[in-house]
Design a protein around this motif. Structure first.
Motif, PDB file in Angstrom:
ATOM      1  N   UNK A  62      -5.404  -3.326   6.138  1.00 45.32           N
ATOM      2  CA  UNK A  62      -4.422  -3.058   5.093  1.00 45.32           C
ATOM      3  C   UNK A  62      -3.015  -3.410   5.554  1.00 45.32           C
ATOM      4  N   UNK A  63      -2.767  -3.315   6.859  1.00 45.19           N
ATOM      5  CA  UNK A  63      -1.486  -3.769   7.397  1.00 45.19           C
ATOM      6  C   UNK A  63      -1.330  -5.262   7.151  1.00 45.19           C
ATOM      7  N   UNK A  64      -2.433  -6.004   7.366  1.00 40.31           N
ATOM      8  CA  UNK A  64      -2.415  -7.446   7.171  1.00 40.31           C
ATOM      9  C   UNK A  64      -2.177  -7.771   5.695  1.00 40.31           C
ATOM     10  N   UNK A  65      -2.847  -7.006   4.815  1.00 41.50           N
ATOM     11  CA  UNK A  65      -2.656  -7.220   3.381  1.00 41.50           C
ATOM     12  C   UNK A  65      -1.182  -7.010   3.005  1.00 41.50           C
ATOM     13  N   UNK A  66      -0.588  -5.946   3.529  1.00 47.77           N
ATOM     14  CA  UNK A  66       0.816  -5.681   3.231  1.00 47.77           C
ATOM     15  C   UNK A  66       1.696  -6.829   3.720  1.00 47.77           C
ATOM     16  N   UNK A  67       1.397  -7.327   4.918  1.00 46.83           N
ATOM     17  CA  UNK A  67       2.190  -8.426   5.470  1.00 46.83           C
ATOM     18  C   UNK A  67       2.113  -9.674   4.603  1.00 46.83           C
ATOM     19  N   UNK A  68       0.905  -9.985   4.120  1.00 46.40           N
ATOM     20  CA  UNK A  68       0.741 -11.257   3.434  1.00 46.40           C
ATOM     21  C   UNK A  68       1.072 -11.186   1.949  1.00 46.40           C
ATOM     22  N   UNK A  69       0.863 -10.018   1.328  1.00 40.95           N
ATOM     23  CA  UNK A  69       1.142  -9.951  -0.103  1.00 40.95           C
ATOM     24  C   UNK A  69       2.371  -9.119  -0.416  1.00 40.95           C
ATOM     25  N   UNK A  70       2.816  -8.310   0.541  1.00 40.93           N
ATOM     26  CA  UNK A  70       3.969  -7.463   0.301  1.00 40.93           C
ATOM     27  C   UNK A  70       3.610  -6.172  -0.397  1.00 40.93           C
ATOM     28  N   UNK A  71       2.367  -6.092  -0.909  1.00 42.10           N
ATOM     29  CA  UNK A  71       1.938  -4.897  -1.639  1.00 42.10           C
ATOM     30  C   UNK A  71       1.910  -3.684  -0.702  1.00 42.10           C
ATOM     31  N   UNK A  72       2.666  -2.619  -1.014  1.00 39.90           N
ATOM     32  CA  UNK A  72       2.672  -1.478  -0.115  1.00 39.90           C
ATOM     33  C   UNK A  72       1.382  -0.673  -0.237  1.00 39.90           C
ATOM     34  N   UNK A  73       0.737  -0.375   0.898  1.00 36.30           N
ATOM     35  CA  UNK A  73      -0.505   0.396   0.899  1.00 36.30           C
ATOM     36  C   UNK A  73      -0.368   1.507   1.926  1.00 36.30           C
ATOM     37  N   UNK A  74      -0.844   2.715   1.571  1.00 39.98           N
ATOM     38  CA  UNK A  74      -0.782   3.837   2.525  1.00 39.98           C
ATOM     39  C   UNK A  74      -1.915   3.685   3.527  1.00 39.98           C
ATOM     40  N   UNK A  75      -1.733   2.744   4.481  1.00 37.33           N
ATOM     41  CA  UNK A  75      -2.847   2.390   5.367  1.00 37.33           C
ATOM     42  C   UNK A  75      -3.214   3.546   6.289  1.00 37.33           C
ATOM     43  N   UNK A  76      -2.223   4.326   6.727  1.00 36.43           N
ATOM     44  CA  UNK A  76      -2.522   5.422   7.640  1.00 36.43           C
ATOM     45  C   UNK A  76      -3.377   6.472   6.944  1.00 36.43           C
TER      46      UNK A  76
END
Lengths: 505, 256
Positions: A272-286
């Motif tokens: 999900x960190x990678x997803x946030x990096x590539x799409x910018x979409x904020x996700x509560x990965x923790x």
């Protein structure tokens, strides 16, 4: 003009070699080393010959001799063991104070340090008083104070303060864990709803149902039988007795679930960190990773609980003084299971074992016993050091220039992002070196344990020296032990410190 | 030419409106009845002696300081204690400080991409692309992976401008951007600001650079003792033929 030439000529009287700054430095260092070696050599020789005269030549062989004295807080050690075993007991006891102490003092120190900067008047004033009182009184005095609090203020062992008072009858532990997981899932789901009204609605209804089920005492299938908590902690003049958690025969299999859970959580967190990096979409990965981890642990526990228990088990009946055959659950209910049987046949990966006293009510039979001496030393050094750490933390946070906060605000960063990404990295840079000093202070102050007769390395070695007369060897060994601990702490702190150095020109 | 000069910019709504704004630091009355309207694409230069409240005025506009009385409306949103409004206004206003205030523990690139990624939720690729474009624009693309401590003052200030622009703000606030710089470096920063003004950015600039004011400003405001004493287009403001308020005249005599 003439005078200048004169002075040059007089300087030239020394050969050029002896005017070279590098050679001069080398010579002075050489002289210093020679002097130090001579003094040390002389001292060593004198000590050695003085000890030889009384037949006490320093050596290490005596460590193999029988110690002949008992020690408190010593585990399996008895007076029949060797000096080296006593020494080992002392070293481990020192480590018990230092390692646990470092963790505890850091947690307390950081908390109080942040409170010192709080906008809440009460919190700020209380934490300020905490710091001022504790860091301005000697640590030895504080250790004594804790010791006397334990000795004088607490009841005798037969009337121990128990916690929880009478024990608690409750639904299966697992059910609470599941309830929490369900609430977390509901929360996560509700976050995905667009309409705020629906969001709160789903949350409220969901949580209400979960709470209601628990309040009515409905035991969910698979969550196990209701359990009775005996008091888990006893506090008395003899110190503190705490429940034990013992891994059962199912522990290994359950750990597989735990490890898989950890791996999955890390992978999810990364993904999900990678997803946030590539799409910018904020996700509560923790949060997602934590839910996954807890889920795996609980599911593992649940599956372990499905293991069939032996239908008949032979236990000893105290009252009729005979062996009887019972089903596992009956045997468990009647309390006649031996601990070995319970560990072998239980449905739980970990067994909770409350502290119990022996028949005379003197000694702790099961559970972990913590002596008043250990408590006094531990609380003394931990609380004392935490007040210094609090100041270090406060100063570190305040050392971040105001401009950094203004720049973060002007960019629109949220408060959390500002603290995490701007303030903390810069504060840590300032905090870590003095924090390392405080860690070293704690480890060295632990030697004050001798004041309350806690058998730490210093106290034990003192006894060894008294018995064997091997003072030089003994002192050397204590020195080396403390040096070892301190160097380990320094090493770790230096490594951490390197990570926070700023790059400048 | 005293009092309110209404800047005519077609039928456009003002992007910043201050009405009867007051602020105190303790007993000290820093801003007195400030009323001000700024049109989109306008370049406003605020001058005045130190302690006159010019910095405080622009710091009120993105809520680094809190005004105690009156209204401020930025980009159609009123500034109040509503944190959501504050966050929204800060997203639309970039700010450049006298002391640069770059984040020393992050590279130039990370300084610039931090806010777009965290606040605007851009992907890293997009944020880095934007950062490189901006670094080209301020003419230091080769410094992208250095740390602020490795740059000169002028370079740092240009990075700070790029960092503010990365958020694609509608308004840029400059708080004495050249005051901490060596004379040689002032020009490179002013050049960047001039270029920015040409692209139609709404700018509020607190500065002592009268050359910049004369060349770039659409309107110059003179402040003293927390009041707007006088305002007007620079050709009037710096013309020797105009009769100024005595306080303005005194100030201009000293610096020109």
């Amino acid at each position: 003009m003439a005078m200048q030439r004169d002075s040059r000529q007089s300087a030239n009287l020394l050969p050029a070699v002896f005017r070279d700054a590098r050679i001069l430095q080398g010579i002075s260092q050489l002289i210093f080393v020679v002097v130090v070696v001579m003094v040390m050599n002389n001292l060593g020789f004198r000590i050695n010959s003085a000890l030889e005269a009384t037949n006490q030549t320093p050596n290490f062989e005596f460590l193999q001799n029988r110690a002949g004295f008992d020690l408190a807080d010593s585990g399996d050690y008895t007076s029949r063991d060797r000096y080296i075993d006593a020494f080992r007991v002392g070293f481990i006891n020192t480590l018990r104070v230092v390692l646990l102490g470092l963790v505890a003092t850091t947690v307390i120190g950081i908390m109080v340090g942040i409170f010192l900067l709080s906008r809440n008047f009460l919190l700020r004033t209380l934490s300020r008083s905490y710091v001022e009182v504790l860091r301005n009184t000697p640590v030895l005095l504080q250790i004594f104070a804790w010791f006397y609090i334990v000795i004088f203020a607490l009841p005798p062992q037969q009337e121990s303060i128990a916690f929880p008072q009478e024990g608690i009858r409750s639904l299966p532990l697992l059910q609470y864990a599941f309830s929490l997981l369900v609430i977390a899932l509901i929360w996560q789901y509700s976050n995905s709803l667009r309409r705020p009204a629906w969001r709160t609605g789903v949350r409220q209804v969901g949580i209400a149902i979960v709470v209601l089920v628990n309040l009515l005492g409905v035991v969910l299938i698979g969550a196990g039988t209701p359990i009775e908590f005996l008091p888990g902690i006893y506090i008395s003049i003899k110190g503190v007795a705490i429940f034990e958690l013992i891994p059962s025969s199912l522990f290994g299999v359950w750990m597989v679930f735990v490890v898989i859970g950890i791996v999955v959580a890390i992978l999810l967190w990364r993904y999900f960190g990678y997803i946030t990096e590539t799409t910018g979409q904020p996700i509560a990965k923790t949060r997602i990773a934590l839910v996954a981890l807890v889920g795996f642990i609980l599911v593992g526990w649940l599956i372990m609980g499905m293991r069939p228990t032996p239908s008949i088990i032979t236990v000893y009946d105290d009252e009729n003084e005979e062996f009887v055959d019972l089903s596992y659950d009956d045997a468990f209910e009647s309390g006649r299971l031996t601990i070995e049987q319970e560990l072998e046949y239980t449905r739980q990966p970990i067994i909770f074992r409350p502290p119990t006293l022996d028949r005379r009510g003197r000694n702790v039979e099961t559970g972990i016993e913590i002596s008043p001496s250990y408590l006094a030393v531990f609380l003394g050094v931990v609380i004392y050091t935490s007040s210094f750490i609090a100041e270090v933390v406060r100063a570190g946070i305040q050392a971040v220039p105001k401009g950094q906060l203004e720049a973060s605000r002007a960019l629109g960063l949220s408060r959390g992002d500002m603290l995490r990404l701007v303030v903390l990295p810069q504060a840590l840079r300032v905090i870590i070196p003095p924090l390392g000093n405080q860690f070293l202070n704690l480890s060295k102050n632990s030697s004050l344990a001798i004041a309350v007769a806690y058998t730490d390395i210093y106290q034990v070695t003192f006894t060894i020296i008294n018995q064997s007369g091997q003072s030089v060897t003994g002192i050397l060994m204590v020195l080396l032990a403390y040096l070892l601990i301190s160097l380990c702490i320094s090493l770790v702190m230096n490594l951490v410190n390197q990570r926070f150095q700023l790059v400048t020109r | 030419m005293q009092e309110t000069s209404t800047q005519v910019m077609a039928s456009d709504e003002p992007i910043i409106t201050c009405r009867e704004m007051n602020k105190w630091f303790g007993d000290f009355h820093v801003l007195r009845n400030i009323s001000l309207e700024v049109m989109p694409q306008e370049v406003l230069v605020i001058i005045g002696p130190s302690g006159s409240g010019k910095s405080t005025l622009i710091r009120c506009i993105n809520r680094l300081e809190e005004h105690q009385d009156g209204t401020i409306i930025v980009n159609g949103i009123e500034l109040s204690h509503d944190v959501q409004n504050i966050a929204e206004i800060r997203r639309e206003t970039g700010m450049v400080f006298q002391q640069f205030n770059l984040f020393p523990h992050l590279t130039v690139m990370d300084n610039i991409t931090l806010a777009p990624m965290k606040v605007r939720h851009w992907a890293r690729d997009r944020a880095e692309q934007r950062a490189m474009d901006l670094l080209e624009r301020v003419e230091i693309p080769e410094q992208a992976f250095k740390y602020p401590g490795q740059l000169s003052g002028g370079q740092q200030q240009r990075v700070a401008i790029a960092r503010a622009l990365a958020m694609e703000p509608k308004i840029m606030l400059f708080d004495e951007p050249t005051s901490a710089l060596d004379p040689e470096m002032i020009k490179e920063v002013l050049d960047v600001m001039k270029e920015l003004a040409r692209t139609g950015m709404t700018m509020l600039v607190v500065t002592h650079e009268m050359g910049f004011a004369r060349e770039v400003a659409d309107r110059v405001i003179f402040m003293d003792m927390g009041r707007i004493v006088e305002q007007g287009p620079p050709e009037n403001f710096f013309s020797p033929d105009i009769v100024h308020h005595p306080r303005t005249q005194e100030f201009l005599d000293q610096i020109l």
